[in-house]
Design a protein around this motif. Structure first.
Motif, mmCIF file in Angstrom:
data_model
loop_
_atom_site.group_PDB
_atom_site.id
_atom_site.type_symbol
_atom_site.label_atom_id
_atom_site.label_comp_id
_atom_site.label_asym_id
_atom_site.label_seq_id
_atom_site.Cartn_x
_atom_site.Cartn_y
_atom_site.Cartn_z
ATOM 1 N N VAL A 213 0.868 -1.167 0.000
ATOM 2 C CA VAL A 213 0.000 0.000 0.000
ATOM 3 C C VAL A 213 0.910 1.222 0.000
ATOM 4 O O VAL A 213 1.781 1.359 0.859
ATOM 5 N N ILE A 214 0.722 2.065 -0.992
ATOM 6 C CA ILE A 214 1.651 3.173 -1.188
ATOM 7 C C ILE A 214 0.897 4.492 -1.101
ATOM 8 O O ILE A 214 0.031 4.767 -1.931
ATOM 9 N N VAL A 215 1.211 5.277 -0.081
ATOM 10 C CA VAL A 215 0.675 6.636 -0.012
ATOM 11 C C VAL A 215 1.655 7.525 -0.762
ATOM 12 O O VAL A 215 2.851 7.524 -0.459
ATOM 13 N N THR A 216 1.179 8.234 -1.753
ATOM 14 C CA THR A 216 2.132 9.011 -2.551
ATOM 15 C C THR A 216 1.512 10.261 -3.162
ATOM 16 O O THR A 216 0.301 10.335 -3.375
ATOM 17 N N HIS A 217 2.382 11.245 -3.393
ATOM 18 C CA HIS A 217 1.995 12.432 -4.153
ATOM 19 C C HIS A 217 2.489 12.320 -5.589
ATOM 20 O O HIS A 217 2.245 13.191 -6.411
ATOM 21 N N ASP A 218 3.251 11.235 -5.832
ATOM 22 C CA ASP A 218 3.892 11.056 -7.130
ATOM 23 C C ASP A 218 2.923 10.265 -8.018
ATOM 24 O O ASP A 218 2.958 9.045 -8.074
ATOM 25 N N LEU A 219 2.024 10.985 -8.717
ATOM 26 C CA LEU A 219 0.947 10.316 -9.431
ATOM 27 C C LEU A 219 1.456 9.496 -10.614
ATOM 28 O O LEU A 219 0.885 8.467 -10.953
ATOM 29 N N ARG A 220 2.534 9.978 -11.224
ATOM 30 C CA ARG A 220 3.075 9.205 -12.349
ATOM 31 C C ARG A 220 3.572 7.843 -11.886
ATOM 32 O O ARG A 220 3.358 6.818 -12.532
ATOM 33 N N PHE A 221 4.222 7.861 -10.715
ATOM 34 C CA PHE A 221 4.688 6.596 -10.159
ATOM 35 C C PHE A 221 3.498 5.706 -9.791
ATOM 36 O O PHE A 221 3.496 4.505 -10.067
ATOM 37 N N ALA A 222 2.474 6.323 -9.190
ATOM 38 C CA ALA A 222 1.271 5.562 -8.807
ATOM 39 C C ALA A 222 0.654 4.900 -10.035
ATOM 40 O O ALA A 222 0.293 3.722 -10.014
ATOM 41 N N GLU A 223 0.559 5.660 -11.109
ATOM 42 C CA GLU A 223 -0.033 5.129 -12.341
ATOM 43 C C GLU A 223 0.819 3.988 -12.904
ATOM 44 O O GLU A 223 0.318 2.976 -13.378
ATOM 45 N N ASP A 224 2.101 4.194 -12.791
ATOM 46 C CA ASP A 224 3.066 3.268 -13.358
ATOM 47 C C ASP A 224 3.080 1.927 -12.628
ATOM 48 O O ASP A 224 3.137 0.867 -13.238
ATOM 49 N N VAL A 225 3.001 1.975 -11.288
ATOM 50 C CA VAL A 225 3.310 0.776 -10.521
ATOM 51 C C VAL A 225 2.077 0.069 -9.965
ATOM 52 O O VAL A 225 2.102 -1.131 -9.707
ATOM 53 N N SER A 226 0.966 0.796 -9.780
ATOM 54 C CA SER A 226 -0.121 0.197 -8.994
ATOM 55 C C SER A 226 -1.093 -0.632 -9.833
ATOM 56 O O SER A 226 -1.212 -0.478 -11.034
ATOM 57 N N ASP A 227 -1.798 -1.540 -9.135
ATOM 58 C CA ASP A 227 -2.892 -2.288 -9.750
ATOM 59 C C ASP A 227 -4.214 -1.592 -9.493
ATOM 60 O O ASP A 227 -5.203 -1.851 -10.162
ATOM 61 N N HIS A 228 -4.208 -0.774 -8.454
ATOM 62 C CA HIS A 228 -5.464 -0.227 -7.973
ATOM 63 C C HIS A 228 -5.163 1.119 -7.329
ATOM 64 O O HIS A 228 -4.216 1.229 -6.554
ATOM 65 N N VAL A 229 -5.952 2.124 -7.681
ATOM 66 C CA VAL A 229 -5.711 3.454 -7.132
ATOM 67 C C VAL A 229 -6.936 3.886 -6.333
ATOM 68 O O VAL A 229 -8.067 3.674 -6.763
ATOM 69 N N VAL A 230 -6.673 4.439 -5.159
ATOM 70 C CA VAL A 230 -7.765 4.928 -4.319
ATOM 71 C C VAL A 230 -7.564 6.429 -4.124
ATOM 72 O O VAL A 230 -6.519 6.858 -3.631
ATOM 73 N N PHE A 231 -8.571 7.197 -4.557
ATOM 74 C CA PHE A 231 -8.465 8.643 -4.385
ATOM 75 C C PHE A 231 -9.287 9.053 -3.160
ATOM 76 O O PHE A 231 -10.481 8.759 -3.079
ATOM 77 N N MET A 232 -8.633 9.714 -2.221
ATOM 78 C CA MET A 232 -9.307 10.123 -0.988
ATOM 79 C C MET A 232 -9.411 11.642 -0.900
ATOM 80 O O MET A 232 -8.527 12.359 -1.357
ATOM 81 N N ALA A 233 -10.502 12.109 -0.291
ATOM 82 C CA ALA A 233 -10.648 13.528 0.027
ATOM 83 C C ALA A 233 -11.507 13.667 1.270
ATOM 84 O O ALA A 233 -12.501 12.951 1.424
ATOM 85 N N ASP A 234 -11.105 14.537 2.169
ATOM 86 C CA ASP A 234 -11.878 14.844 3.383
ATOM 87 C C ASP A 234 -12.299 13.611 4.179
ATOM 88 O O ASP A 234 -13.406 13.553 4.705
ATOM 89 N N GLY A 235 -11.439 12.630 4.244
ATOM 90 C CA GLY A 235 -11.733 11.472 5.083
ATOM 91 C C GLY A 235 -12.620 10.425 4.442
ATOM 92 O O GLY A 235 -13.048 9.488 5.100
ATOM 93 N N TYR A 236 -12.925 10.603 3.171
ATOM 94 C CA TYR A 236 -13.703 9.603 2.435
ATOM 95 C C TYR A 236 -12.884 9.072 1.268
ATOM 96 O O TYR A 236 -12.006 9.761 0.748
ATOM 97 N N VAL A 237 -13.259 7.846 0.817
ATOM 98 C CA VAL A 237 -12.775 7.383 -0.474
ATOM 99 C C VAL A 237 -13.725 7.953 -1.518
ATOM 100 O O VAL A 237 -14.927 7.692 -1.479
ATOM 101 N N VAL A 238 -13.213 8.765 -2.420
ATOM 102 C CA VAL A 238 -14.059 9.396 -3.420
ATOM 103 C C VAL A 238 -14.241 8.464 -4.619
ATOM 104 O O VAL A 238 -15.338 8.273 -5.118
ATOM 105 N N GLU A 239 -13.126 7.879 -5.023
ATOM 106 C CA GLU A 239 -13.181 7.041 -6.224
ATOM 107 C C GLU A 239 -12.024 6.065 -6.185
ATOM 108 O O GLU A 239 -10.948 6.390 -5.690
ATOM 109 N N ALA A 240 -12.266 4.864 -6.693
ATOM 110 C CA ALA A 240 -11.204 3.872 -6.729
ATOM 111 C C ALA A 240 -11.336 3.038 -7.979
ATOM 112 O O ALA A 240 -12.446 2.853 -8.489
ATOM 113 N N GLY A 241 -10.221 2.551 -8.451
ATOM 114 C CA GLY A 241 -10.279 1.723 -9.650
ATOM 115 C C GLY A 241 -8.889 1.470 -10.193
ATOM 116 O O GLY A 241 -7.906 1.949 -9.623
ATOM 117 N N PRO A 242 -8.815 0.733 -11.280
ATOM 118 C CA PRO A 242 -7.510 0.504 -11.902
ATOM 119 C C PRO A 242 -6.917 1.832 -12.383
ATOM 120 O O PRO A 242 -7.682 2.742 -12.723
#
Lengths: 265, 218
Positions: A213-242
């Motif tokens: 599980v990788i918390v990151t600000h480096d979105l290019r790396f996140a896109e590059d390496v992850s199978d699944h991305v979770v976008f959070m805002a204000d204590g909620y999961v807003v959107e998640a997906g490949p």
């Protein structure tokens, strides 16, 4: 969208998720930081947690190994309820065992400055009786080799660059042979030219099917390496997906505006 | 009657005995005051007030009363409740406790000053609270306050002269013996002072070395 369970990718057996989070809430005093998170993490998957500062992603990560306790909800790891109510002593014991199976790497490395790179890596396996000293040193040598620092075993952290420190920290958290690795903004404190060497080590781990599980600000790396991305805002999961979906074709306005902001910079 | 330091060699054996006991008394007390200091520091950082309070109470007692009085209490007072200690043991106990309390204060603030991330990293690899303290936090804390602890050791060595009043034949008492025999107070007090000074030079040298060694990672 509250349920952020990742879809089956077919890459692995759909065995039980290694981490299951249900209805997770966390307050710091009157401040509600996590407002009800549901999430599944499949074994061997790389999950990237993204979002603005203060969205709760680091806190979420830290609840998984209970560096932060939770206010409400459940976290399951490997079939075991992480935040079960126990008397103090029993809870400590439970946490020590839990944490031996969950590696964590921090933004500010947190290497032990009074110990050499080798001693940083061998401390836990020896102290916790996981290996005898000779075996622990041999294993640590392999890990340092893996992160490209076999020639720095006898160096103290103060003698290493930021990127080298972070790679030793990764080796240290691998020393207990964890089933899950948590990365908390591990390249945020690094000079830009040192980010690559740490990212390379994480990609290598990804290839070996380490669950991460990788918390990151480096979105290019996140896109590059992850199978699944979770976008959070204000204590909620807003959107998640490949990653290809979340980055290329986001559904929610909040996700769109966040990605706009970041990529327009 | 002028000063005559040539008298000193004829009382060398008694001064050597005194030096021996001063060194023994101080070495043991320094050791126990450090161990006790770490112990007091750690319990005073316990999250349960019920654990902290008794030790904070003891700490205040030993800080707020004179060492001489503590010495009398431990040597003469405890006999009344059936604890009969010899003078040397009583001296070691009083010095150790008295200085442990001061050391604890130094060590306590040093522990608090160690970065929180060190504790989190220790716990995240599965170390227990106690293991994290022992292997990660306390070693760094001690390294940061070695000079301050060194000053306490030097103070302890000097204060060990108080133990002469309960009859331990340490350096101060042995020089008094030499004086009552020779009627030469100036010479022997100077001699004793010189020996204390030399011992402390040695101690300081040791502390400097320890400081260098404990800080070699910086």
């Amino acid at each position: 969208m509250l349920n952020a369970a990742p879809p089956a990718t077919g890459r692995f057996d759909m065995s039980d998720p290694i981490v299951k989070i249900r209805g997770l809430k966390k307050n710091f005093g009157a401040l509600q930081v996590l407002k009800g998170i549901d999430m599944d993490i499949e074994p061997g998957h790389i999950v990237a947690l993204i979002g603005a500062s203060g969205s709760g992603k680091s806190t979420l990560l830290r609840t998984v190994n209970q560096l932060e306790d939770v206010t409400d909800g459940e976290i399951w790891f490997d079939g075991d309820l992480v935040n079960k109510k126990l008397p103090h002593r029993a809870r400590e014991k439970h946490l020590n065992l839990l944490r031996q199976n969950i590696g964590m790497v921090f933004q500010h490395f947190n290497l032990f400055p009074h110990l050499t790179a080798m001693e940083n890596v061998t401390l836990a396996p020896i102290m916790l009786g996981r290996m005898n000293k000779a075996k622990a040193i041999e294993h640590a040598q392999q890990l340092l080799d893996k992160v490209g620092l076999d020639d720095r075993a006898e160096y103290y952290p103060s003698q290493l660059s930021g990127g080298q420190k972070q790679r030793v920290a990764i080796a240290r958290s691998l020393a207990m042979k964890p089933k899950l690795m948590l990365f908390d903004e591990v390249t945020s404190a690094l000079d830009p030219e040192l980010v690559g060497e740490v990212n390379r080590v994480m990609k290598q781990l990804a290839k070996e099917h380490m669950t991460m599980v990788i918390v990151t600000h480096d979105l290019r790396f996140a896109e590059d390496v992850s199978d699944h991305v979770v976008f959070m805002a204000d204590g909620y999961v807003v959107e998640a997906g490949p990653p290809e979906q979340l980055f290329r074709n986001p559904q929610k306005p909040k996700t769109k505006s966040f990605l706009h902001q970041v990529f327009d910079e | 009657m002028g000063l005559d330091f040539t008298i000193i060699p004829s009382y060398l054996d008694i001064l050597i005995t005194g030096t021996y006991w001063t060194v023994a008394l101080s070495t043991l007390s320094i050791f126990f005051s450090l161990v006790g200091g770490v112990f007091f520091a750690v319990v005073q950082l316990n999250r349960h007030a019920i654990v902290r309070w008794p030790f904070s109470g003891i700490a205040w007692l030993f800080m707020g009363t004179p060492l001489l009085l503590q010495l009398f209490l431990i040597y003469f007072g405890l006999v009344q409740i059936g604890i009969d200690l010899n003078a040397f043991t009583a001296g070691v106990i009083a010095l150790s406790l008295h200085f442990a309390v001061y050391n604890a204060d130094i060590i306590k603030s040093a522990i608090v000053a160690v970065d929180k991330g060190q504790y989190e990293a220790s716990r995240s690899v599965g170390l227990s609270q106690l293991q994290a303290m022992r292997k990660v936090i306390v070693p760094q804390a001690i390294a940061n306050v070695t000079p301050a602890l060194g000053n306490m050791m030097i103070a302890l060595l000097k204060e060990s002269s108080l133990v002469s009043v309960i009859g331990v034949m340490e350096l101060t008492l042995s020089s008094q013996r030499a004086i009552s025999d020779s009627f030469r107070p100036f010479e022997f007090y100077i001699a004793a002072a010189a020996i204390y000074y030399i011992l402390n030079l040695g101690l300081e040298y040791g502390v400097r070395n320890a400081e260098r060694r404990s800080a070699r990672y910086r």
